[in-house]
Write a protein that holds these residues in place. Structure first.
Motif, mmCIF file in Angstrom:
data_model
loop_
_atom_site.group_PDB
_atom_site.id
_atom_site.type_symbol
_atom_site.label_atom_id
_atom_site.label_comp_id
_atom_site.label_asym_id
_atom_site.label_seq_id
_atom_site.Cartn_x
_atom_site.Cartn_y
_atom_site.Cartn_z
ATOM 1 N N UNK A 148 0.834 -1.201 0.000
ATOM 2 C CA UNK A 148 0.000 0.000 0.000
ATOM 3 C C UNK A 148 0.867 1.248 0.000
ATOM 4 N N UNK A 149 1.941 1.176 0.806
ATOM 5 C CA UNK A 149 2.871 2.305 0.846
ATOM 6 C C UNK A 149 3.507 2.516 -0.515
ATOM 7 N N UNK A 150 3.904 1.388 -1.129
ATOM 8 C CA UNK A 150 4.493 1.482 -2.476
ATOM 9 C C UNK A 150 3.455 2.010 -3.457
ATOM 10 N N UNK A 151 2.192 1.502 -3.285
ATOM 11 C CA UNK A 151 1.121 1.967 -4.176
ATOM 12 C C UNK A 151 0.874 3.460 -4.004
ATOM 13 N N UNK A 152 0.850 3.886 -2.708
ATOM 14 C CA UNK A 152 0.629 5.305 -2.420
ATOM 15 C C UNK A 152 1.764 6.144 -2.994
ATOM 16 N N UNK A 153 3.006 5.646 -2.785
ATOM 17 C CA UNK A 153 4.162 6.372 -3.324
ATOM 18 C C UNK A 153 4.085 6.435 -4.842
ATOM 19 N N UNK A 154 3.755 5.258 -5.447
ATOM 20 C CA UNK A 154 3.637 5.231 -6.908
ATOM 21 C C UNK A 154 2.508 6.144 -7.370
ATOM 22 N N UNK A 155 1.369 6.113 -6.605
ATOM 23 C CA UNK A 155 0.238 6.967 -6.961
ATOM 24 C C UNK A 155 0.614 8.437 -6.822
ATOM 25 N N UNK A 156 1.320 8.738 -5.698
ATOM 26 C CA UNK A 156 1.760 10.116 -5.508
ATOM 27 C C UNK A 156 2.732 10.533 -6.597
ATOM 28 N N UNK A 157 3.658 9.613 -6.927
ATOM 29 C CA UNK A 157 4.615 9.919 -7.988
ATOM 30 C C UNK A 157 3.883 10.100 -9.317
ATOM 31 N N UNK A 158 2.853 9.237 -9.510
ATOM 32 C CA UNK A 158 2.073 9.365 -10.750
ATOM 33 C C UNK A 158 1.352 10.703 -10.796
ATOM 34 N N UNK A 159 0.730 11.041 -9.628
ATOM 35 C CA UNK A 159 0.005 12.313 -9.573
ATOM 36 C C UNK A 159 0.960 13.493 -9.700
ATOM 37 N N UNK A 160 2.131 13.358 -9.034
ATOM 38 C CA UNK A 160 3.128 14.423 -9.148
ATOM 39 C C UNK A 160 3.588 14.576 -10.586
ATOM 40 N N UNK A 161 3.772 13.419 -11.222
ATOM 41 C CA UNK A 161 4.186 13.462 -12.623
ATOM 42 C C UNK A 161 3.091 14.095 -13.475
ATOM 43 N N UNK A 162 1.835 13.648 -13.200
ATOM 44 C CA UNK A 162 0.703 14.228 -13.935
ATOM 45 C C UNK A 162 0.578 15.714 -13.634
#
Length: 409
Positions: A105-119
């Motif tokens: 979940x932490x990895x997912x959140x980080x990936x999601x945050x990174x995705x959102x940050x990238x977006x």
């Protein structure tokens, strides 16, 4: 004797037999008793043996039951130990799964945050590009608009704002625009900004006149006419101080200037009492558009000027004056909001916000150039309508005087 002995012998024999019989009976009885005793003992021993066997059996049963219970308890303990170990294993696996899920979940959140940050970065970049493109388009349109406004303002002259001007009205050759404002709000710098807006550069600087040390007022002591186009002339004035505006003659001096009874080069004393009837009218000095100048950094000046001037201006020219807010590039948003609110409350809605060209600032941003050019166009439009109103008022006055003279004769 013999018989006696025989009898005795017989008796003895009989006794002996009896004794033997008794002995046999006793032996038999003893034997019976012994047998009975033996049987009884054997019975007791048998019963005792049975009892012992029963007790032994019961004990064995107890031992077996106890053993089974112990085995059962041992099994239960073993099972409990197994269950405990299984539970610990399950808990350990559950904790491992939980930690793994939390990590996932932490990895997912980080990936999601990174995705959102990238977006978001992409969105910001795209928005920035869009804004830059939009600003470039706006700037391009603004520059085109500035070029069109400059071309128009160079040619436009009094009467030129009417689509169908009245042929009976002879408009003046030039429109005089009066600048009025408190001391030190940047009227003279505004003149330079106006010239820059019209020409796109500033070849000749309109400089302030130095004031005497004992003179308490603006830097400009005399009225000064500055032509910004062939047909438009701005008349700069001495600044109005707080001590001037409270004097009775300040508003009268304003009307004297509007009516063309004051030379452009004359010194101005706002509080000096003048009699308008004693002054000659110069049609070329009349002012048909008034611009009140305020600094965004001093909202108190609004109340200083508005209190006396706006009502008289509205009465004389039939419309509210125009307003310019200077120093907008140095003011805070709160100062600007306060200034806008004060002007709206005074009824002034045509407000133009600008930054001024100064000794340190030699260029003027396009947005301010555009605002100043729009101000000039508005000055021409208002000047034409004020001239038309004053022309009608003068015609009515002439008719009234003519009728009065006829009645007198």
């Amino acid at each position: 004797m013999g018989n006696d002995q025989s009898s005795e012998i017989n008796d003895l024999k009989s006794n002996a037999r009896q004794m033997r019989s008794d002995a046999r009976e006793r032996e038999e009885a003893l034997e019976v008793w012994t047998r009975e005793q033996t049987e009884a003992r054997e019975e007791r021993e048998r019963k005792a043996s049975e009892e012992r066997e029963r007790e032994a059996m019961e004990q064995q049963l107890k031992d077996d039951r106890h053993k089974r219970e112990l085995e059962k308890l041992a099994n239960q303990l073993k099972q409990m130990d197994i269950d405990r170990k299984n539970k610990e294993d399950i808990q350990a696996r559950a904790e491992e799964i939980k930690l793994r899920k939390e990590k996932e979940e932490e990895i997912r959140i980080i990936e999601e945050r990174m995705r959102k940050e990238k977006e978001e970065k992409i969105r910001i970049r795209e928005e920035k590009e869009r804004q830059e493109k939009l600003r470039a388009e706006i700037e391009k349109k603004r520059m085109q608009n500035i070029a069109e406004l400059r071309a128009e303002i160079e040619k436009i002259k009094p009467g030129g704002s009417f689509e169908f001007p009245d042929d009976d009205i002879k408009f003046p050759k030039r429109l005089n625009i009066g600048l009025y404002g408190a001391t030190g709000i940047g009227k003279t710098s505004l003149m330079n900004s106006l010239k820059f807006a019209v020409k796109g550069e500033l070849k000749e600087t309109h400089r302030e006149q130095a004031a005497p040390d004992d003179f308490e007022g603006g830097h400009t002591t005399r009225r000064m006419a500055v032509r910004v186009t062939r047909y438009l002339t701005f008349v700069d004035n001495r600044g109005i101080g707080a001590e001037d505006i409270v004097k009775e003659g300040a508003a009268d001096e304003l009307i004297i200037q509007l009516e063309g009874k004051r030379s452009f080069a004359s010194e101005v004393e706002w509080g000096k009492s003048s009699r308008p009837d004693d002054l000659e009218v110069d049609e070329t000095k009349k002012i048909y558009c008034t611009v009140l100048v305020f600094s965004a950094r001093s909202v108190t000046a609004v109340h200083t000027i508005i209190g006396k001037f706006v009502e008289r201006l509205l009465k004389w020219q039939g419309r509210f004056p125009l307003a310019v807010i200077t120093h907008v590039d140095d003011a805070t948003p709160e100062q600007l909001d306060n200034m806008r609110l004060a002007l709206r409350m005074a009824g002034i809605v045509d407000v133009y916000e600008v930054a001024n060209i100064t000794n340190e600032k030699k260029d003027l941003e396009p947005v301010y150039q555009e605002n100043l050019l729009k101000l000039l166009h508005k000055c021409v439009k208002d000047g034409d309508r004020i001239f038309e109103l004053r022309h009608e008022i003068e015609l009515e006055e002439e008719k009234r005087v003519t009728r009065k003279n006829k009645l007198a004769n």
